[in-house]
Design a protein around this motif. Structure first.
Motif, PDB file in Angstrom:
ATOM      1  N   THR A   1     -12.719 -63.180  65.300  1.00  8.25           N
ATOM      2  CA  THR A   1     -13.633 -64.167  64.730  1.00  8.25           C
ATOM      3  C   THR A   1     -13.142 -64.639  63.369  1.00  8.25           C
ATOM      4  OG1 THR A   1     -15.392 -62.971  65.824  1.00  8.25           O
ATOM      5  CG2 THR A   1     -16.042 -64.627  64.223  1.00  8.25           C
ATOM      6  N   LEU A   2     -12.626 -63.703  62.570  1.00  5.78           N
ATOM      7  CA  LEU A   2     -12.105 -64.079  61.253  1.00  5.78           C
ATOM      8  C   LEU A   2     -11.006 -65.130  61.405  1.00  5.78           C
ATOM      9  CD1 LEU A   2     -11.974 -63.533  58.201  1.00  5.78           C
ATOM     10  CD2 LEU A   2     -10.294 -61.774  58.668  1.00  5.78           C
ATOM     11  N   PHE A   3     -10.073 -64.880  62.333  1.00  4.85           N
ATOM     12  CA  PHE A   3      -8.973 -65.828  62.483  1.00  4.85           C
ATOM     13  C   PHE A   3      -9.437 -67.136  63.116  1.00  4.85           C
ATOM     14  CE2 PHE A   3      -6.405 -61.930  62.055  1.00  4.85           C
ATOM     15  CZ  PHE A   3      -5.667 -62.347  60.966  1.00  4.85           C
ATOM     16  N   VAL A   4     -10.422 -67.049  63.994  1.00  2.99           N
ATOM     17  CA  VAL A   4     -10.941 -68.288  64.583  1.00  2.99           C
ATOM     18  C   VAL A   4     -11.560 -69.157  63.492  1.00  2.99           C
ATOM     19  CG1 VAL A   4     -12.752 -69.220  66.057  1.00  2.99           C
ATOM     20  CG2 VAL A   4     -11.252 -67.449  66.921  1.00  2.99           C
TER      21      VAL A   4
ATOM     22  N   TYR B   1     -20.291 -73.169  62.051  1.00  2.00           N
ATOM     23  CA  TYR B   1     -20.022 -71.814  61.574  1.00  2.00           C
ATOM     24  C   TYR B   1     -21.178 -70.848  61.834  1.00  2.00           C
ATOM     25  CZ  TYR B   1     -15.866 -73.784  59.487  1.00  2.00           C
ATOM     26  OH  TYR B   1     -14.669 -74.411  59.318  1.00  2.00           O
ATOM     27  N   PRO B   2     -22.454 -71.267  61.610  1.00  2.00           N
ATOM     28  CA  PRO B   2     -23.533 -70.343  61.992  1.00  2.00           C
ATOM     29  C   PRO B   2     -23.461 -69.941  63.458  1.00  2.00           C
ATOM     30  CG  PRO B   2     -24.416 -72.117  60.672  1.00  2.00           C
ATOM     31  CD  PRO B   2     -22.977 -72.440  60.901  1.00  2.00           C
ATOM     32  N   ALA B   3     -23.115 -70.906  64.333  1.00  2.00           N
ATOM     33  CA  ALA B   3     -23.055 -70.570  65.760  1.00  2.00           C
ATOM     34  C   ALA B   3     -21.980 -69.525  66.029  1.00  2.00           C
ATOM     35  CB  ALA B   3     -22.790 -71.832  66.580  1.00  2.00           C
ATOM     36  N   VAL B   4     -20.818 -69.664  65.346  1.00  2.87           N
ATOM     37  CA  VAL B   4     -19.751 -68.674  65.526  1.00  2.87           C
ATOM     38  C   VAL B   4     -20.232 -67.296  65.082  1.00  2.87           C
ATOM     39  CG1 VAL B   4     -17.471 -67.982  64.740  1.00  2.87           C
ATOM     40  CG2 VAL B   4     -17.893 -70.343  65.344  1.00  2.87           C
TER      41      VAL B   4
ATOM     42  N   LEU C   1      -6.678 -59.598  71.618  1.00  3.08           N
ATOM     43  CA  LEU C   1      -5.873 -60.151  70.525  1.00  3.08           C
ATOM     44  C   LEU C   1      -4.865 -61.167  71.044  1.00  3.08           C
ATOM     45  CD1 LEU C   1      -5.344 -56.801  68.662  1.00  3.08           C
ATOM     46  CD2 LEU C   1      -6.748 -58.695  67.904  1.00  3.08           C
ATOM     47  N   ILE C   2      -4.185 -60.826  72.155  1.00  2.00           N
ATOM     48  CA  ILE C   2      -3.109 -61.704  72.607  1.00  2.00           C
ATOM     49  C   ILE C   2      -3.669 -63.011  73.165  1.00  2.00           C
ATOM     50  CG2 ILE C   2      -2.856 -60.935  75.021  1.00  2.00           C
ATOM     51  CD1 ILE C   2       0.144 -61.211  72.842  1.00  2.00           C
ATOM     52  N   LYS C   3      -4.862 -62.953  73.774  1.00  4.67           N
ATOM     53  CA  LYS C   3      -5.429 -64.186  74.318  1.00  4.67           C
ATOM     54  C   LYS C   3      -5.781 -65.138  73.185  1.00  4.67           C
ATOM     55  CE  LYS C   3      -4.857 -63.967  78.424  1.00  4.67           C
ATOM     56  NZ  LYS C   3      -5.254 -62.802  79.164  1.00  4.67           N
ATOM     57  N   ALA C   4      -6.388 -64.589  72.125  1.00 11.72           N
ATOM     58  CA  ALA C   4      -6.715 -65.448  70.983  1.00 11.72           C
ATOM     59  C   ALA C   4      -5.439 -66.059  70.417  1.00 11.72           C
ATOM     60  CB  ALA C   4      -7.445 -64.645  69.910  1.00 11.72           C
ATOM     61  N   ALA C   5      -4.380 -65.232  70.272  1.00 16.71           N
ATOM     62  CA  ALA C   5      -3.126 -65.734  69.713  1.00 16.71           C
ATOM     63  C   ALA C   5      -2.537 -66.824  70.601  1.00 16.71           C
ATOM     64  CB  ALA C   5      -2.137 -64.587  69.563  1.00 16.71           C
ATOM     65  N   LEU C   6      -2.542 -66.600  71.913  1.00 17.94           N
ATOM     66  CA  LEU C   6      -1.965 -67.589  72.828  1.00 17.94           C
ATOM     67  C   LEU C   6      -2.736 -68.894  72.786  1.00 17.94           C
ATOM     68  CD1 LEU C   6      -0.945 -65.623  76.010  1.00 17.94           C
ATOM     69  CD2 LEU C   6       0.486 -67.114  74.638  1.00 17.94           C
ATOM     70  N   PHE C   7      -4.070 -68.801  72.747  1.00 22.20           N
ATOM     71  CA  PHE C   7      -4.845 -70.038  72.687  1.00 22.20           C
ATOM     72  C   PHE C   7      -4.550 -70.791  71.393  1.00 22.20           C
ATOM     73  CE2 PHE C   7      -7.811 -68.265  75.951  1.00 22.20           C
ATOM     74  CZ  PHE C   7      -7.635 -69.277  76.854  1.00 22.20           C
ATOM     75  N   PHE C   8      -4.396 -70.048  70.288  1.00 22.53           N
ATOM     76  CA  PHE C   8      -4.041 -70.705  69.028  1.00 22.53           C
ATOM     77  C   PHE C   8      -2.729 -71.464  69.176  1.00 22.53           C
ATOM     78  CE2 PHE C   8      -6.381 -67.620  65.933  1.00 22.53           C
ATOM     79  CZ  PHE C   8      -7.575 -68.118  66.395  1.00 22.53           C
ATOM     80  N   LEU C   9      -1.714 -70.782  69.742  1.00 19.01           N
ATOM     81  CA  LEU C   9      -0.387 -71.400  69.852  1.00 19.01           C
ATOM     82  C   LEU C   9      -0.420 -72.601  70.788  1.00 19.01           C
ATOM     83  CD1 LEU C   9       1.694 -68.131  70.016  1.00 19.01           C
ATOM     84  CD2 LEU C   9       1.694 -69.788  68.171  1.00 19.01           C
ATOM     85  N   VAL C  10      -1.064 -72.404  71.934  1.00 17.86           N
ATOM     86  CA  VAL C  10      -1.159 -73.499  72.898  1.00 17.86           C
ATOM     87  C   VAL C  10      -1.930 -74.664  72.290  1.00 17.86           C
ATOM     88  CG1 VAL C  10      -2.336 -74.102  75.020  1.00 17.86           C
ATOM     89  CG2 VAL C  10      -0.856 -72.137  74.969  1.00 17.86           C
ATOM     90  N   GLY C  11      -2.931 -74.328  71.461  1.00 22.17           N
ATOM     91  CA  GLY C  11      -3.692 -75.378  70.794  1.00 22.17           C
ATOM     92  C   GLY C  11      -2.798 -76.205  69.885  1.00 22.17           C
ATOM     93  N   ILE C  12      -1.903 -75.524  69.151  1.00 19.78           N
ATOM     94  CA  ILE C  12      -0.989 -76.273  68.276  1.00 19.78           C
ATOM     95  C   ILE C  12      -0.106 -77.188  69.124  1.00 19.78           C
ATOM     96  CG2 ILE C  12       0.859 -76.057  66.588  1.00 19.78           C
ATOM     97  CD1 ILE C  12      -0.242 -73.312  65.875  1.00 19.78           C
TER      98      ILE C  12
ATOM     99  N   PRO D   1     -10.470 -73.888  69.181  1.00 22.00           N
ATOM    100  CA  PRO D   1     -10.980 -72.685  68.507  1.00 22.00           C
ATOM    101  C   PRO D   1     -12.113 -72.023  69.287  1.00 22.00           C
ATOM    102  CG  PRO D   1     -10.846 -74.509  66.977  1.00 22.00           C
ATOM    103  CD  PRO D   1     -10.559 -75.072  68.315  1.00 22.00           C
ATOM    104  N   VAL D   2     -13.006 -72.851  69.841  1.00 20.35           N
ATOM    105  CA  VAL D   2     -14.108 -72.303  70.621  1.00 20.35           C
ATOM    106  C   VAL D   2     -13.570 -71.640  71.886  1.00 20.35           C
ATOM    107  CG1 VAL D   2     -16.204 -72.889  71.862  1.00 20.35           C
ATOM    108  CG2 VAL D   2     -15.682 -74.047  69.742  1.00 20.35           C
ATOM    109  N   LEU D   3     -12.570 -72.299  72.485  1.00 17.77           N
ATOM    110  CA  LEU D   3     -11.959 -71.741  73.687  1.00 17.77           C
ATOM    111  C   LEU D   3     -11.332 -70.383  73.388  1.00 17.77           C
ATOM    112  CD1 LEU D   3     -10.854 -71.885  76.530  1.00 17.77           C
ATOM    113  CD2 LEU D   3      -9.089 -73.410  75.736  1.00 17.77           C
ATOM    114  N   ALA D   4     -10.650 -70.281  72.239  1.00 15.71           N
ATOM    115  CA  ALA D   4     -10.027 -69.005  71.872  1.00 15.71           C
ATOM    116  C   ALA D   4     -11.093 -67.928  71.701  1.00 15.71           C
ATOM    117  CB  ALA D   4      -9.230 -69.161  70.576  1.00 15.71           C
ATOM    118  N   LEU D   5     -12.187 -68.310  71.047  1.00 16.57           N
ATOM    119  CA  LEU D   5     -13.278 -67.357  70.832  1.00 16.57           C
ATOM    120  C   LEU D   5     -13.861 -66.889  72.164  1.00 16.57           C
ATOM    121  CD1 LEU D   5     -14.631 -66.284  68.290  1.00 16.57           C
ATOM    122  CD2 LEU D   5     -16.289 -68.102  68.464  1.00 16.57           C
ATOM    123  N   PHE D   6     -14.115 -67.846  73.061  1.00 13.57           N
ATOM    124  CA  PHE D   6     -14.699 -67.506  74.358  1.00 13.57           C
ATOM    125  C   PHE D   6     -13.725 -66.664  75.170  1.00 13.57           C
ATOM    126  CE2 PHE D   6     -18.028 -71.031  75.135  1.00 13.57           C
ATOM    127  CZ  PHE D   6     -18.570 -70.762  73.914  1.00 13.57           C
TER     128      PHE D   6
END
Lengths: 140, 115, 493
Positions: C89-92, C110-113, C335-346, C239-244
């Motif tokens: 969540t911090l990184f998201v 941000y409140p929703a997150v 952890l890896i899913k969040a990282a992958l979504f971040f990278l794919v998002g970029i 970002p929401v996708l990574a969180l989910f």
């Protein structure tokens, strides 16, 4: 296009206050009998909705200039801080304090910190319900 | 009494499934409402319907007279939650109707490819 | 501080309530939400030390003793998952700042997150099956809010289906709780673990166990019940996708792990074999999806489903290796899913599309991004020494020790398919002829890239330093394999 509904408006002026008084009654009745913050909040919200039906949203906004999202936030904070107060006494979360007091006028009264929590619930319910209704009602 | 309640619950579930399978969004929402009512009644019935006195300590009431307070507490919580979800669903349906111009689920299928 | 285990739930709730007061002040929103996540992280670290030193922590809300009151329990598994959830969540939150858009930030993003974090942490911590339902609903309400946030057409369309599926599964949850209560007369998890072995009619309990599997299966996206996931997760922004993708399905997986190790153990021959078979089918279905699509988001989304299958296969073995492997893989996968979504998002932002066919040649302009993505993809597939490897190794070992050795073979074989699906993104997006890209400011690129790199770095440390983390995983597995530790901590008799 609104019809000028005299009967509804006149009745609303009386009924709204009856509902509001009943909401307060239900809120305090929740102390030891059925009732409480949730039902009280719903009743209050229904009174405001009745006002909106009889008049319109703009007028009601002038009568009750409240930001309902703020109201929700205040309610959340009250409920949370009541429950969290137990942390400072190092007892399990949500532990409530209560005692009997001799108050002038009321006589022997039981005061319970759960009522404060219920007040928070009440505000949250009013806030959330009114936010939802305003969201649907506003953009016509 | 439990038998009658079981039939009522079954009927509620049946009506809910029927409504949720229809195409109109508003019927689906009513269906979800009925579904949660059925589930709430199920808790009440499963907790046992015996006991008539409110579960508050009072004079002249023996333990066997009390209604089981736990299912009631659970139902209250579940009702509050389903109230919130249903109202959110209604707002969402209204917004979707405005944006998409339809409340027919058949027209809402499709993927990102055919917007 | 007997309430320490509640802090990871209370801190985000408090800050989320505060954030509701000034939705329009974006800089304040950003600072306070980041501060909330950091404060939560610190409290979780304290809790981790406490649990490591003193064993399972439990507190009963309102001083109503267990099994009558609501119990919150924090064992090693809960703490590890709460820790991963908070880190993500911090990184998201950091990743959201440049990507989510001003309009969304102004309307309670941000409140929703933070509310989502409240629900997730609560679900990981609770020791009461009905309270689990309540926290599920808290996180679902936040997820409804996030999935429709912004109100684009595909979002509205998909969120209706997402909401409908979850409303139905919630009603089933309530019904399953009702049946469980009528059979056992209690809903406290520790008390259930005491009472269930005393009940002789295991048939009805098996039915209830399968009902709970269906309920949690909807959330965890297991084989026949994952149909809603690809569409719903494709709609919201990255970002929401990574969180989910990192958190929501894992809550369902956690619920299955908890119930199937703590108290639904009366008929392992049936329930756990069923779980194992479903897990394998989930892996296969996920692989088909991951290979079939040419959309970077879809490929990673189907990889979520594969990972759920792998974890549940480890749990279904009910032996030490299988469970410890599953727990390690669970933490790794979040952890890896969040990282992958971040990278794919970029990547998707750079090309302005998520379609692989319209990409190419990124290696020339963004070489570092390419290598980081490659490391993450290898980590996902479980190539040693990266973090996917120790977990998968233990799961496979558990499978060979258990009755379902053929499942281990499937897990091993599908690792190659996972690698293939992730490498396809690398081949199409980074190799080949360069295509036209959307100009991206250096500053916002780094704002997106740095959180992703740090997350990948954490997974690398998790993999290379697996020996350091294994004591924690052992501690978590020990509680799952010996429910009496959990029961004693809660009932304290």
């Amino acid at each position: 296009m609104r019809t000028n509904d005299v009967m509804l408006k006149t009745a609303t002026k009386v009924v709204t206050f009856i509902i509001l008084m009943f909401a307060v009654h239900i809120f305090f009745a929740g102390h030891y009998t059925p009732g409480g913050g949730f039902v009280g909040g719903l009743l209050t919200a229904s009174a405001i909705v009745l006002l909106m039906l009889a008049y319109d949203i703009e007028t009601v906004k002038k009568i009750i200039p409240v930001n309902y999202v703020m109201l929700t936030a205040i309610g959340l904070l009250i409920a949370l801080s009541t429950a969290a107060a137990s942390i400072f006494f190092n007892v399990p979360f949500f532990t409530h304090a209560y005692d009997y007091f001799d108050l002038p006028l009321f006589g022997k009264t039981s005061l319970h910190s759960a009522a404060l929590f219920d007040l928070g619930v009440y505000l949250v319910v009013v806030g959330v319900t009114m936010t939802i209704i305003q969201t649907i009602g506003e953009d016509e | 009494m439990e038998i009658i309640m079981s039939f009522v619950i079954g009927f509620l579930f049946m009506a809910a499934v029927y409504l949720m399978l229809s195409k109109s969004l508003i019927r689906i929402i009513i269906g979800t409402g009925l579904l949660s009512h059925g589930a709430h009644l199920l808790i009440l019935t499963m907790g046992g319907l015996g006991g008539t006195a409110p579960p508050v300590v009072a004079d002249g009431v023996s333990v066997s007279d009390y209604a089981d307070p736990l299912p009631q507490a659970l139902i209250l919580t579940a009702i509050v939650i389903s109230f919130a979800v249903t109202s959110f669903f209604l707002v969402l349906a209204y917004r979707a109707y405005q944006e998409l111009g339809t409340d027919n689920m058949n027209l809402m299928r499709g993927t990102e490819d055919n917007d | 501080m007997i309430n320490l285990l509640l802090f990871p739930i209370l801190i985000p709730l408090l800050f989320a309530a505060i954030l509701l007061f000034f939705p329009k002040n974006i800089s304040l929103q950003r600072i306070i939400s980041a501060a909330a996540a950091v404060a939560t992280l610190i409290s979780v670290l304290f809790l981790l030390l406490k649990v490591k030193a003193d064993g399972v922590q439990a507190v009963t809300l309102g001083s109503w003793d267990a099994p009558f009151g609501i119990t919150m329990v924090s064992d090693m598994l809960s703490v590890l998952l709460v820790l991963s959830a908070t880190i993500i969540t911090l990184f998201v939150i950091f990743y959201s700042m440049p990507t989510i858009g001003i309009d969304r930030e102004k309307s309670f993003y941000y409140p929703a997150v933070l509310f989502l974090l409240v629900g997730v942490n609560g679900a990981f911590t609770t020791g009461d099956i009905f309270n689990l339902f309540v926290f599920f609903e808290v996180l679902l309400m936040a997820s409804y809010m996030l999935i429709v946030h912004g109100g684009e057409k595909p979002q509205l369309r998909e969120s209706i289906k997402y909401l409908l599926v979850n409303v139905i599964s919630s009603a089933l949850f309530v019904a399953a709780v009702a049946f469980l209560y009528s059979v056992t007369g209690t809903l406290n998890m520790a008390d259930l673990a005491v009472k269930i072995p005393q009940i002789e009619e295991t048939g009805i309990l098996t039915v209830i166990a399968v009902m709970f599997l269906v309920v949690f299966g909807f959330k965890a996206a297991i084989f026949p019940l994952y149909f809603w996931l690809p569409g719903a997760y494709h709609a919201p922004p990255i970002p929401v996708l990574a969180l989910f993708g990192a958190l929501l399905t894992k809550v369902g997986v956690y619920a299955i792990i908890r119930t199937y190790t703590l108290f639904f153990t009366m008929n392992i021959a049936f329930t756990h074999e069923l779980l194992g078979i479903i897990a394998i089918l989930t892996i296969l279905a996920g692989c088909i999806g991951a290979l079939a699509y040419f959309d970077v988001k879809k490929i990673i989304i189907y990889n979520i489903i594969i990972a759920v299958g792998v974890i549940l296969f480890g749990i279904a073995q009910m032996n030490e290796a299988g469970i410890e492997g599953a727990l390690f893989y669970l933490v790794h996968d979040m952890l890896i899913k969040a990282a992958l979504f971040f990278l794919v998002g970029i990547v998707a932002v750079i090309f302005g599309t998520s379609n692989l066919r319209e990409m190419g040649g990124l290696m020339k302009t963004y070489p570092v991004l390419g290598w980081v993505y490659l490391i993450a993809a290898f980590g996902l597939a479980g190539i040693p020494p990266l973090s996917g490897f120790p977990g998968k190794l233990l799961i496979v070992q558990g499978g060979f020790e258990g009755p379902q050795f053929w499942g281990s073979i499937v897990v091993l074989a599908t690792s190659l398919l996972v690698l293939l699906s992730a490498i396809r993104i690398f081949i199409y997006a980074f190799w080949g002829e360069p295509v036209k890209t959307v100009p991206l400011k250096k500053r916002s690129y780094y704002q997106m890239f740095v959180p992703a790199v740090i997350l990948v770095g954490i997974t690398v440390i998790l993999g290379v330093g697996a020996e350091l983390f294994m004591p924690l995983i052992n501690g978590a597995g020990e509680v799952l394999l010996n429910p009496s530790i959990y029961i004693d901590a809660v009932l304290k008799e």
